[in-house]
Motif scaffolding. Structure first.
Motif, short mmCIF file in Angstrom:
data_model
loop_
_atom_site.label_atom_id
_atom_site.label_comp_id
_atom_site.label_asym_id
_atom_site.label_seq_id
_atom_site.Cartn_x
_atom_site.Cartn_y
_atom_site.Cartn_z
N MET A 1 6.34 8.96 -4.47
CA MET A 1 5.26 8.14 -3.92
C MET A 1 4.40 8.98 -2.99
SD MET A 1 5.50 4.55 -1.78
CE MET A 1 6.23 5.34 -0.36
N SER A 2 3.09 8.84 -3.12
CA SER A 2 2.16 9.60 -2.30
C SER A 2 2.33 9.21 -0.83
CB SER A 2 0.73 9.33 -2.74
OG SER A 2 -0.19 9.83 -1.80
N LYS A 3 2.17 10.22 0.07
CA LYS A 3 2.27 9.95 1.50
C LYS A 3 1.17 9.01 1.96
CE LYS A 3 3.03 13.32 4.27
NZ LYS A 3 2.91 14.62 4.98
N ASP A 4 0.04 8.99 1.22
CA ASP A 4 -1.09 8.16 1.61
C ASP A 4 -0.97 6.73 1.07
OD1 ASP A 4 -2.26 10.34 2.89
OD2 ASP A 4 -3.20 11.02 1.03
N LYS A 5 -0.02 6.50 0.19
CA LYS A 5 0.12 5.18 -0.40
C LYS A 5 1.06 4.32 0.44
CE LYS A 5 1.42 2.78 -4.66
NZ LYS A 5 1.93 2.93 -6.06
N PRO A 6 0.59 3.18 0.96
CA PRO A 6 1.47 2.34 1.78
C PRO A 6 2.59 1.73 0.95
CG PRO A 6 -0.59 1.20 1.29
CD PRO A 6 -0.76 2.60 0.79
N ASP B 1 4.14 3.39 -12.51
CA ASP B 1 3.87 3.36 -11.06
C ASP B 1 3.18 2.04 -10.67
OD1 ASP B 1 3.91 4.29 -8.44
OD2 ASP B 1 1.96 5.26 -8.63
N PRO B 2 3.82 0.92 -10.96
CA PRO B 2 3.19 -0.38 -10.71
C PRO B 2 3.24 -0.79 -9.25
CG PRO B 2 5.41 -0.72 -11.49
CD PRO B 2 5.18 0.77 -11.51
N ASP B 3 2.42 -1.77 -8.88
CA ASP B 3 2.53 -2.39 -7.56
C ASP B 3 3.47 -3.60 -7.64
OD1 ASP B 3 0.71 -0.68 -6.17
OD2 ASP B 3 -0.95 -1.73 -7.13
N TRP B 4 3.17 -4.50 -8.57
CA TRP B 4 4.00 -5.68 -8.78
C TRP B 4 4.30 -5.81 -10.27
CZ3 TRP B 4 5.91 -9.58 -5.48
CH2 TRP B 4 5.58 -9.43 -4.12
N LEU B 5 5.49 -6.36 -10.55
CA LEU B 5 5.93 -6.57 -11.92
C LEU B 5 6.24 -8.04 -12.15
CD1 LEU B 5 8.28 -3.48 -12.11
CD2 LEU B 5 6.28 -3.81 -13.56
N LEU B 6 5.74 -8.57 -13.25
CA LEU B 6 6.00 -9.95 -13.64
C LEU B 6 6.81 -9.93 -14.92
CD1 LEU B 6 5.35 -13.00 -13.08
CD2 LEU B 6 3.45 -12.74 -14.70
N VAL C 1 8.11 -9.39 -8.80
CA VAL C 1 8.69 -8.51 -7.78
C VAL C 1 7.74 -7.35 -7.45
CG1 VAL C 1 11.09 -9.02 -8.37
CG2 VAL C 1 9.92 -7.14 -9.54
N ARG C 2 7.81 -6.94 -6.20
CA ARG C 2 7.09 -5.74 -5.77
C ARG C 2 7.94 -4.52 -6.14
NH1 ARG C 2 3.70 -5.57 -1.23
NH2 ARG C 2 4.82 -7.36 -0.34
N TYR C 3 7.29 -3.47 -6.67
CA TYR C 3 8.03 -2.25 -6.97
C TYR C 3 8.04 -1.35 -5.76
CZ TYR C 3 9.47 2.16 -9.01
OH TYR C 3 10.13 3.33 -9.28
N LEU C 4 9.23 -1.01 -5.30
CA LEU C 4 9.44 -0.11 -4.16
C LEU C 4 10.10 1.16 -4.70
CD1 LEU C 4 10.83 -2.82 -1.71
CD2 LEU C 4 8.51 -1.84 -1.71
N PRO C 5 9.36 2.25 -4.84
CA PRO C 5 9.85 3.43 -5.56
C PRO C 5 11.16 4.01 -5.04
CG PRO C 5 7.49 3.59 -5.21
CD PRO C 5 7.95 2.40 -4.42
N GLN C 6 11.41 3.95 -3.75
CA GLN C 6 12.60 4.58 -3.20
C GLN C 6 13.80 3.63 -3.10
OE1 GLN C 6 12.43 7.83 -2.84
NE2 GLN C 6 10.28 7.66 -3.45
N PHE C 7 13.65 2.41 -3.57
CA PHE C 7 14.73 1.42 -3.47
C PHE C 7 15.74 1.64 -4.59
CE2 PHE C 7 16.23 -3.13 -3.82
CZ PHE C 7 16.82 -3.18 -2.58
#
Length: 250
Positions: free
Chosen positions: A1-6, A93-98, A157-163
């Motif tokens: 995940m990019s450092k600039d991406k919240p 690299d999604p934000d949210w998944l349905l 659900v929100r995708y959290l890359p490091q989870f």
């Protein structure tokens, strides 16, 4: 995940629908894809070795940005199928998944609320009320074996890359999304989803019963009583009432 991406964004979230399909041509898939195309940004699909023109139908929709067709079916090892779909979906690299089945329809209110549900940083999943329609598309079933709508089902659900994401190794009745989301903040929405998987004539219901009994003859992954109830002659059915646009859930 990019450092600039919240980690959690309150605006500009992309919504990706994820779906597994098998021999869905001529059923509800085309209508589902049409509806999804109206309120999601991308659709990711795993085709479980269909032998009809399901893949061609999927390719005909511009929102279907990723489609993988398996060489051999995994329906008898459902956890592998779910895991394959999850890995394909998160590779975008999604934000949210349905998570959507090929015979599920979100009511109009749910579709209108979808952006508000994802553009926030208070919770990481949303659960809806799913209704099992029975014998047709006018009534849903409600009895001791068919009452999923009395609870909430997590599908957004929100995708959290490091989870850490975990899917149980079950051959049947596998949760559609990783169980790990149970520990993250959730929102339980009074918004409804129509499931037409059981909106079938008697002979087709019998075929589904026989398939369930073949896949799970000892009831290891589900309830034998529920399987047998598929053949009930007079199930308790409730007429579906569509909400008008101004009728908002509490």
């Amino acid at each position: 995940m990019s450092k600039d991406k919240p980690l959690r964004k309150t605006s500009g979230n992309r919504l990706t629908a994820m779906m597994q399909v098998r021999n869905e041509s001529g059923r509800y898939l085309e209508q589902v894809l049409e509806e999804l195309s109206g309120f999601v940004d991308d659709i990711v699909i795993v085709d479980d070795a269909s032998t009809d023109d399901t893949a061609r139908l999927c390719h005909s929709f511009a929102k279907v940005t990723k489609l993988v067709t398996l060489e051999g079916p995994l329906f008898h090892r459902e956890w592998e199928l779910r895991q394959t779909l999850w890995e394909l979906a998160v590779s975008t690299d999604p934000d949210w998944l349905l998570s959507v089945d090929a015979d599920e329809f979100y009511e109009e209110e749910a579709k209108r609320e979808m952006r508000r549900l994802i553009d926030q940083d208070a919770y990481d999943s949303v659960a809806f009320r799913l209704y099992d329609f029975w014998g047709g598309t006018t009534h849903y079933r409600e009895d001791e074996h068919w009452n999923i709508h009395t609870k909430h089902t997590r599908t957004l659900v929100r995708y959290l890359p490091q989870f850490y994401y975990f899917t149980p190794q079950m051959n049947h009745h596998v949760p559609r999304l990783p169980l790990s989301y149970a520990v993250l903040p959730a929102f339980f929405a009074e918004l409804r989803v129509k499931h037409y998987g059981w909106a079938l004539p008697p002979e087709a219901l019998r075929q589904k019963y026989e398939r369930y009994m073949e896949l799970d003859p000892e009831g290891k992954w589900g309830s034998l009583e529920q399987y047998r109830s598929i053949l009930d002659d007079n199930p308790n059915l409730v007429e579906w009432q569509e909400r008008r646009e101004h009728e908002r859930p509490e």
